[in-house]
Each structure stands twice: as C-alpha cells, then as structure tokens.
Design a protein around this motif. Structure first.
Motif, short mmCIF file in Angstrom:
data_model
loop_
_atom_site.label_atom_id
_atom_site.label_comp_id
_atom_site.label_asym_id
_atom_site.label_seq_id
_atom_site.Cartn_x
_atom_site.Cartn_y
_atom_site.Cartn_z
N THR A 26 0.82 -1.02 0.04
CA THR A 26 -0.09 0.10 0.04
C THR A 26 0.89 1.17 0.13
N ILE A 27 0.70 2.15 -0.89
CA ILE A 27 1.61 3.21 -1.28
C ILE A 27 0.51 4.47 -1.17
N CYS A 28 0.71 5.21 -0.28
CA CYS A 28 -0.10 6.53 0.30
C CYS A 28 0.47 7.75 -0.38
N THR A 29 -0.32 8.63 -0.75
CA THR A 29 0.01 9.96 -1.08
C THR A 29 0.11 10.85 0.40
N PRO A 76 -8.33 7.35 -4.67
CA PRO A 76 -7.99 8.64 -4.69
C PRO A 76 -6.74 9.23 -4.04
N ASN A 77 -6.39 8.34 -2.97
CA ASN A 77 -4.99 8.97 -2.40
C ASN A 77 -4.09 7.63 -1.80
N HIS A 78 -4.30 6.47 -2.58
CA HIS A 78 -3.38 5.43 -2.51
C HIS A 78 -3.31 4.37 -3.41
N ILE A 79 -2.58 3.60 -3.44
CA ILE A 79 -2.45 2.29 -4.12
C ILE A 79 -2.26 1.05 -3.53
N HIS A 80 -3.11 0.33 -3.71
CA HIS A 80 -3.04 -1.06 -3.19
C HIS A 80 -2.49 -2.15 -4.30
N ALA A 145 3.20 14.89 -3.96
CA ALA A 145 3.99 14.31 -3.02
C ALA A 145 3.49 12.94 -2.37
N TRP A 146 4.18 11.97 -2.28
CA TRP A 146 4.23 10.75 -1.66
C TRP A 146 4.45 10.72 -0.09
N TYR A 151 3.58 0.47 3.03
CA TYR A 151 3.52 -0.83 3.64
C TYR A 151 3.49 -1.85 3.11
N ASP A 152 3.90 -2.98 3.54
CA ASP A 152 3.74 -4.23 2.85
C ASP A 152 3.38 -5.41 3.79
#
Length: 165
Positions: A26-29, A76-80, A145-146, A151-152
């Motif tokens: 999971t990568i969040c802005t 909208p604000n993250h990628i799984h 910006a990230w 998270y993994d």
C-alpha cells in the motif's frame, strides 16, 4: 548534524525482499491528498496524475523483468497492489561494495537501515514512486508528493493471496 540518527526501518529485518514470492503493498500520497482522482457513483474517476500512476504501475514489469504485477487498484489517495517476484536475483548488496572511508562515516548515521538490494521490493517501489514524482514535476502537474514510506505484507500462502485479491 545527524538528523535521522534513529530512523526506523519498516521492512521485516530478517527477510530477503528480493526473494521469490508475492508481496502486498500500500502506497499513500502525502497527507492522504486525493491526487489520483475521485470516486463517483462507486467508480474511480482518474485525474491526470491518477491516469499516469495507473499506467506506470502496469509498466513495472517492463522496468523489472523479474516482476509480475498481479491485482492492484488505484484509489483517490493510495494504491494497493500485489507484486510477484518471479525470478531469482543475483543481487549486489550495497554493503558488499568497497566504500571510501569518508562514506562509511556517513552511513553510520543510519544504523538501523539496510541497504537497498537490486530487484527488491523496496527498490521496485522506490523506482515507481520516484518515476511518478519526476513525471509530475517535469510536466508541471499540480504539486504532488508521496508519503515517505510504504506498507507491505509478505503473502505466505495461496489462502492469504486469495484473501487479499
């Protein structure tokens, strides 16, 4: 001045993240800002940045032939996403390289950090995040910006993989 003296590492220290297997990330802005678009009527509508993030995620295997992209979703604000490392890595560890004496003192500022390993999960995600940030800067898209980390979850078996999918 040692600003990051006690910087915490979030990866599991005893695990080789370049190892064959599945990883859920999971990568969040930054500040959970809706850079990637909005959900309208239960459907994701990409912004320009969201469209590019989606495209860049699909292209991860082109930059990393040892990787397959499994299921993923851009919100909208993250990628799984689920990333599968499919080939063994003959990886060069940064700590195996002969560093100059003056560099070794700099590295002591970060005693808890492990070096990035070629084709590891961290190097793949860093490349993805950096590529999108660079694209946004180059194309004068809104400030983007990230969040600093990601998270993994190491996927342990087929039941775990199916649950996450």
């Amino acid at each position: 001045m040692k600003i990051f003296k006690n910087k915490k590492q979030f990866r599991y220290k005893k695990f080789d993240y370049s190892k064959l297997g599945f990883y859920f990330v999971t990568i969040c802005t930054k500040d959970r800002h809706f850079f990637f678009g909005d959900i309208v009527d239960a459907k994701m509508h990409f912004s320009e940045i969201g469209f590019i993030a989606n495209k860049f995620w699909q292209e991860i295997p082109k930059s990393y032939p040892v990787v397959k992209s499994d299921r993923y979703v851009v919100m909208p604000n993250h990628i799984h996403g689920i990333i599968e490392i499919i080939k063994d890595n003959d990886a060069l560890r940064l700590d195996d390289v002969n560093l100059k004496d003056d560099d070794s003192e700099k590295n002591s500022d970060y005693p808890n950090l492990q070096p990035l390993k070629k084709n590891s999960l961290s190097s793949i995600i860093s490349h993805f995040k950096g590529g999108l940030k660079k694209y946004c800067n180059k194309n004068n898209l809104e400030y983007f910006a990230w969040q600093d980390k990601f998270y993994d979850h190491i996927i342990r078996d087929e039941a775990d993989l199916n649950r996450i999918r």
